[in-house]
Write an enzyme that holds these catalytic residues in place. Structure first.
Site, PDB file in Angstrom:
ATOM      1  N   LEU A  43       0.726  -1.349   0.068  1.00 28.86           N
ATOM      2  CA  LEU A  43       0.059  -0.102   0.009  1.00 28.86           C
ATOM      3  C   LEU A  43       0.738   1.197  -0.046  1.00 28.86           C
ATOM      4  O   LEU A  43       0.502   2.299  -0.780  1.00 28.86           O
ATOM      5  CB  LEU A  43      -0.970   0.105   1.042  1.00 28.86           C
ATOM      6  CG  LEU A  43      -2.078  -0.921   1.061  1.00 28.86           C
ATOM      7  CD1 LEU A  43      -2.773  -1.024   2.487  1.00 28.86           C
ATOM      8  CD2 LEU A  43      -3.007  -0.523  -0.002  1.00 28.86           C
ATOM      9  N   GLY A  45       4.268   1.518  -1.024  1.00 29.47           N
ATOM     10  CA  GLY A  45       5.087   1.849  -1.853  1.00 29.47           C
ATOM     11  C   GLY A  45       4.402   1.966  -3.233  1.00 29.47           C
ATOM     12  O   GLY A  45       4.763   3.099  -4.081  1.00 29.47           O
ATOM     13  N   ARG A 330      -5.506  -5.617  20.535  1.00 31.62           N
ATOM     14  CA  ARG A 330      -4.802  -6.908  20.145  1.00 31.62           C
ATOM     15  C   ARG A 330      -4.148  -7.407  21.253  1.00 31.62           C
ATOM     16  O   ARG A 330      -4.108  -8.513  21.734  1.00 31.62           O
ATOM     17  CB  ARG A 330      -3.959  -6.640  18.915  1.00 31.62           C
ATOM     18  CG  ARG A 330      -5.138  -6.487  17.783  1.00 31.62           C
ATOM     19  CD  ARG A 330      -4.319  -6.472  16.407  1.00 31.62           C
ATOM     20  NE  ARG A 330      -5.516  -6.307  15.397  1.00 31.62           N
ATOM     21  CZ  ARG A 330      -5.120  -6.119  14.229  1.00 31.62           C
ATOM     22  NH1 ARG A 330      -3.775  -5.756  13.923  1.00 31.62           N
ATOM     23  NH2 ARG A 330      -6.017  -5.952  13.248  1.00 31.62           N
ATOM     24  N   LEU A 441      -3.493  -0.463   7.151  1.00 37.16           N
ATOM     25  CA  LEU A 441      -3.666   0.199   5.928  1.00 37.16           C
ATOM     26  C   LEU A 441      -4.077   1.559   5.785  1.00 37.16           C
ATOM     27  O   LEU A 441      -3.504   2.274   4.873  1.00 37.16           O
ATOM     28  CB  LEU A 441      -5.298  -0.627   5.379  1.00 37.16           C
ATOM     29  CG  LEU A 441      -5.178  -2.103   5.542  1.00 37.16           C
ATOM     30  CD1 LEU A 441      -6.707  -2.558   5.143  1.00 37.16           C
ATOM     31  CD2 LEU A 441      -4.155  -2.579   4.612  1.00 37.16           C
TER      32      LEU A 441
END
Lengths: 642, 251
Positions: A43, A45, A330, A441
């Protein structure tokens, strides 16, 4: 090593805007005179390559796979966060900023994180315009779901393939620039070195994976977008080719490496089932929206899940963290799974798993709704395990997933080497000690689409750069060093494989050392033990690794060997970093630093800093520098998700 | 967990110019929980230990999404299981004593580089010729200003799910890349964002497809049968419609 973060002054909300205004520009007609090398086509690069080329720069882009579309961003499942507040549930740029800073356990830079939250909304607009088929409500507006660590619904998604769709969007934009001849694309190239001329990054040395040829490329700036280093553990959710080589080579040339011990262990992965296993498969965090995590209350209960009555189940996340329940961040979810298994309540053949149960959600919403949301994930799970989550609960266990640590960068995403930039997962900048779901992302695309071009213009606008050629000494020297290293890798193989070890055997040994001693929970004793055991594994590799074939051909064993050689060196600063940080924060649990309730205990008085490692030579101990973290706009609190 | 013994016949070819042939290997005690690629890893470790050249094959994510892996297993692209890539195929679908024949994806436009490893860059060039919306970074309208009915978005997503593995090409008697090309054309022509360049896109992508040496669709439907993402040949009908509209309504 000088660490100037170059964070702009002024109020938090105005920093990015002011910075863009005060930064130098390159006028559109002059941009074609400048060239940029981008390494990696995930994403970050792909979006950076496309954006720089659209603006008029000459771009050379490199990837390790056969096509730029294969980069591991493609495997991200759950979604991408943005502060759109489309759900009208109280979201804002400030809330996304705060959630991210808090989620990272106050170990990230305020200014960077705020910028990330600001540009998040533009990312969604950009991707929609490209034709990314995000999920929609029946009225045609964009749909959202919730993710761990947030109490608003701000995650945009395309089924369980959000990473794929966003990457294909960026790949489309990149393809358009390749077609327009503004990007020259080099596939199946592995970056082996970054080349410095007069102290500035002016090119790279690569190995052509198809021919074995060592090649040089020049440019005015070099941008690394080479992802994370989770494969140091051998088993992770990363793709097989994901590696630390590019970042490590840059580090050895003078780029500081920040917080290398910050590794995210993802709570919902398919448990390990055999020693032949090559990778771990993640099950999207979005499953925790509807799945309930539980273990049997009784230690060593081997009954089938269906035979265990409600009263004998421990929904430990819901019980312990009533306000976030199954949607705790997480690190918290992973640690609690480990804790339950350590207590002997783990399930499955190995006892290293917990249940993620959809029975209640199926009863509440109906089979069809659940299948629509998670069908492809359930199918993936069933393919691997031969068990259907619609019928019996999933079994999950934490696995290495994402690395928050990475090359140190300033506010402009420039490393400590002038002209060398790092974007996406390969930098350290935005996630502190723990990344929230659906934020990788967001960061990759923020860096590539909306941040890096400003930095590049400023760098080119403020520095006068002489022309360089690949026939100059630094390039020739770098090529020679790369060739020498490959020869050293191959030197044991002349006499055949007898008494030698394969690359994977040694990689597995390294992985086990790291997982056992520098994994989900860490302590001084084990870390020190790992530090003394590591040199022997390294020595074994260099003395006894067997690599079939030669260098001037397709040689997949040689490719892996080069990466493992770098992981072996890199592991040292990971362990040293974990050892030096005698507090718990985010992913990094030092057993010596816990609250009475076994939650991670931060020590802001002594560790509110970024640890930045400097390479001083192969035979010397690395040096650690500190970038202090100051919080002007938020007050660090002990994280509570109760 | 049980284990099986296998005989493998694998295509070995040192490089594009060399002649290839099927070599026979035996593998014992393969766990049925292994993936197909893990089975090949085990074989390669064994070959390496014996001082032999391991089998070259492409692979990366090993979770069925990157599209890098693929081979013809017993005559079928990605093997006997429906809607999986080779990395998601598990050994429980084979029986002890089986002989498995493993060959590369073969097609005129996919030169073999070594063993099972091929060159699929022709697919990238098809996308480069027009498989995108020509929009620069920045200045795009708010995401919700382009409402798209959910069923339409889902239909576009069905097509967008293509992973570009090339199984469709390898399975087509004509060596056509129509399923691959049509998936991208469908995704974009189903969405409002793709309307502006609709005609040019179809014409350019079909022209590139032809230039690369891919064949044409004559409805064998082999591509749909092997597609790991279940891409439907309805997309090819859509491509044909787009192409004809492009030709006749041009200008």
């Amino acid at each position: 090593m000088e660490l100037n973060s170059r964070v702009p002054s002024g109020p938090l909300e105005e920093k990015w805007n002011n910075h863009r205004f005060s930064n130098k520009l390159v006028n559109p007609a002059n941009r074609r005179k400048y060239s940029a090398i981008v390494v990696g086509t995930g994403l970050a690069g792909a979006s950076a390559s496309a954006t720089l080329a659209e603006q008029g720069y000459q771009v050379k882009t490199f990837c390790i796979q056969d096509s730029p579309r294969r980069a591991h961003s493609i495997a991200a499942q759950g979604g991408i966060n943005a502060a759109k507040n489309y759900q009208n549930d109280g979201d804002s740029v400030h809330r996304l900023f705060y959630d991210t800073i808090k989620g990272g356990d106050f170990r990230a830079r305020e200014a960077n994180v705020h910028r990330l939250a600001e540009v998040s909304t533009e990312i969604i607009d950009q991707c929609v315009a490209q034709g990314v088929p995000f999920a929609r409500e029946y009225g045609g507006t964009l749909a959202n779901r919730s993710f761990g660590g947030a109490q608003v619904s701000r995650t945009f998604y395309a089924r369980g393939q959000t990473g794929q769709q966003l990457l294909l969007g960026a790949y489309g934009a990149l393809s358009r620039q390749i077609h327009a001849k503004r990007v020259e694309m080099f596939t199946r190239r592995e970056m082996m070195d970054v080349v410095l001329v007069d102290g500035r990054a002016r090119g790279i040395t690569t190995r052509n994976i198809m021919t074995g040829e060592i090649e040089s490329f020049t440019a005015d700036v070099v941008i690394l977008a080479t992802g994370g280093y989770g494969n140091v553990y051998f088993l992770s959710t990363n793709a097989m080719a994901s590696n630390v080589t590019a970042a490590w080579r840059a580090h050895k040339r003078g780029a500081g490496f920040a917080n290398p011990s910050f590794v995210q262990i993802h709570p919902t992965c398919i448990p390990v089932h055999g020693d032949y296993q090559s990778k771990l498969t993640l099950m999207s965090e979005s499953l925790r929206n509807d799945g309930r995590v539980w273990v049997p209350k009784k230690i060593g209960d081997t009954r089938k899940p269906a035979d265990i009555p409600e009263s004998e189940r421990d929904y430990y996340l819901e019980n312990k963290y009533p306000s976030f329940g199954n949607l705790v961040p997480r690190d918290v979810a992973s640690r609690n799974a480990k804790e339950q298994c350590d207590l002997g309540k783990g399930v499955g053949g190995t006892g290293l798993a917990v249940y993620l149960d959809f029975a209640e959600a199926i009863k509440r919403d109906g089979r069809e709704t659940i299948l629509k949301k998670y069908g492809n994930l359930f199918q993936m799970y069933e393919k691997i395990t031969d068990s259907n989550p619609m019928v019996e609960p999933m079994m999950i266990y934490p696995a290495v997933h994402y690395t928050m640590g990475g090359l140190w960068v300033d506010y402009d995403l420039m490393t400590t080497i002038p002209g060398l930039f790092a974007i996406g997962e390969c930098n350290f900048s935005d996630h502190g000690a723990n990344r929230l779901g659906a934020s990788a992302l967001m960061q990759g695309l923020a860096d590539g689409y909306f941040v890096i071009a400003t930095s590049i213009a400023h760098y080119l606008g403020t520095n006068k750069l002489e022309k360089v050629s690949e026939h100059e000494n630094p390039f020739i020297e770098s090529k020679r060093e790369v060739e020498d290293r490959i020869s050293r890798l191959l030197k044991n193989s002349v006499g055949g494989p007898a008494g030698k070890f394969t690359v994977d055997e040694i990689h597995k040994e390294l992985g086990k050392l790291m997982w056992d001693n520098c994994g989900m929970a860490r302590n001084k004793q084990d870390l020190e033990k790992a530090l003394t055991e590591l040199p022997a594994i390294k020595q074994k590799f260099w003395d006894y690794v067997y690599i079939p074939g030669t260098t001037r051909e397709i040689n997949q064993s040689l490719e892996r060997a080069g990466r493992v050689a770098d992981f072996l060196e890199f592991a040292e600063i990971m362990i040293r970093d974990a050892l030096a940080r005698e507090e718990s924060c985010g992913c990094h649990l030092r057993e010596e630093s816990q609250t009475e309730e076994n939650e991670a205990k931060r020590d802001d008085a002594n560790y509110s800093h970024v640890s930045v490692w400097e390479h001083l030579g192969d035979d010397k101990e690395p040096a650690m520098h500190k970038e202090p973290l100051t919080f002007e706009f938020v007050t660090p609190s002990q994280r509570s998700y109760k | 967990m049980s284990s099986i013994n296998l005989t493998l016949k694998i295509w070995r070819q040192p490089n594009s110019d060399a002649l290839g042939n099927l070599e026979t290997y035996t593998l014992d005690s393969i766990s049925t929980d292994m993936s197909f690629l893990e089975m090949l890893d085990v074989l390669n470790e064994k070959l390496t230990k014996e001082g032999k050249d391991p089998v070259a094959f492409d692979h990366d994510c090993r979770e069925g999404i990157c599209g890098m892996c693929g081979a013809i297993v017993d005559g079928v692209a990605h093997g006997p299981e429906k809607e999986v890539t080779l990395c998601q195929l598990h050994m429980r679908h084979f029986a002890s004593g089986d002989t498995i024949v493993i060959e590369p994806f073969r097609s005129r436009a996919f030169p073999i580089k070594k063993d099972l490893l091929i060159d699929r860059s022709a697919l990238d060039r098809i996308i480069q010729s027009g498989g995108y919306v020509s929009v620069n970074t920045g200045g795009t309208p708010d995401g919700n200003s382009i409402p798209i009915p959910s069923p339409q978005a889902e239909l576009a997503m069905d097509a967008a799910a293509c992973i570009g593995c090339g199984a469709c090409v390898a399975s087509c008697p004509n060596g056509a890349a129509m399923l691959f090309t049509s998936a991208k054309i469908s995704q974009l022509c189903l969405l409002p964002q793709g309307q502006v360049e609709r005609k040019e896109r179809a014409l350019a992508m079909v022209a590139q497809m032809d230039k690369e040496g891919f064949g044409n669709c004559t409805n064998f439907k082999e591509c749909e049968a092997v597609c790991p993402k279940g891409i439907s040949i309805r997309n090819i009908a859509r491509l044909n419609k787009e192409y004809f509209k492009g030709i006749f309504l041009e200008g």
